[in-house]
Design a protein around this motif. Sequence first.
Motif, PDB file in Angstrom:
ATOM      1  N   ALA A  16       0.737  -1.216  -0.115  1.00 17.14           N
ATOM      2  CA  ALA A  16      -0.120   0.113   0.021  1.00 17.14           C
ATOM      3  C   ALA A  16       0.966   1.395   0.104  1.00 17.14           C
ATOM      4  O   ALA A  16       0.624   2.264  -0.717  1.00 17.14           O
ATOM      5  CB  ALA A  16      -0.865   0.161   1.189  1.00 17.14           C
ATOM      6  N   GLU A  17       1.677   1.290   0.814  1.00 15.55           N
ATOM      7  CA  GLU A  17       2.876   2.290   0.843  1.00 15.55           C
ATOM      8  C   GLU A  17       3.200   2.921  -0.611  1.00 15.55           C
ATOM      9  O   GLU A  17       3.234   3.998  -0.822  1.00 15.55           O
ATOM     10  CB  GLU A  17       3.979   2.107   1.759  1.00 15.55           C
ATOM     11  N   ARG A  19       2.046   1.798  -3.520  1.00 23.75           N
ATOM     12  CA  ARG A  19       0.874   2.191  -4.255  1.00 23.75           C
ATOM     13  C   ARG A  19       0.260   3.612  -4.139  1.00 23.75           C
ATOM     14  O   ARG A  19       0.194   4.492  -4.986  1.00 23.75           O
ATOM     15  CB  ARG A  19      -0.233   1.370  -4.226  1.00 23.75           C
ATOM     16  N   ARG A  20       0.352   4.184  -2.961  1.00 21.86           N
ATOM     17  CA  ARG A  20      -0.156   5.383  -2.649  1.00 21.86           C
ATOM     18  C   ARG A  20       1.130   6.552  -3.072  1.00 21.86           C
ATOM     19  O   ARG A  20       0.523   7.484  -3.702  1.00 21.86           O
ATOM     20  CB  ARG A  20      -0.168   5.938  -1.013  1.00 21.86           C
ATOM     21  N   ARG A  21       2.450   6.080  -3.094  1.00 20.86           N
ATOM     22  CA  ARG A  21       3.310   7.044  -3.807  1.00 20.86           C
ATOM     23  C   ARG A  21       3.230   7.162  -5.410  1.00 20.86           C
ATOM     24  O   ARG A  21       3.728   8.143  -5.746  1.00 20.86           O
ATOM     25  CB  ARG A  21       4.959   6.559  -3.457  1.00 20.86           C
ATOM     26  N   ASN A  23       0.559   6.992  -7.350  1.00 21.66           N
ATOM     27  CA  ASN A  23      -0.606   7.350  -7.597  1.00 21.66           C
ATOM     28  C   ASN A  23      -1.297   6.795  -8.988  1.00 21.66           C
ATOM     29  O   ASN A  23      -1.485   7.925  -9.753  1.00 21.66           O
ATOM     30  CB  ASN A  23      -0.758   8.730  -7.378  1.00 21.66           C
TER      31      ASN A  23
END
Length: 75
Positions: A16-17, A19-21, A23
């Motif tokens: 998740a970390e 994936r968030r970076r 975007n």
Amino acid sequence: MEIVEMDGSGRIYIPAEIRRRLNARRFRIRIVEGGLLLEPVDAVDSYYGRFGPPRYASLEEIEKALEDAAQVDLR
């Protein structure tokens, strides 16, 4: 650096970390020496090939088609 696994269906879990970076939800995948490269696809690229097969396989073919079209318009 993260270590991830590929499941039996070929899916790779991206933490998740990361994936968030990134975007992004769509990626182009390339085989490179020693591994895989994922490149986020922008909005324009996401339409590539969606409405049928591409007419041209290379930049040279596109340039030739443009030259031919310009000649027709000049006659």
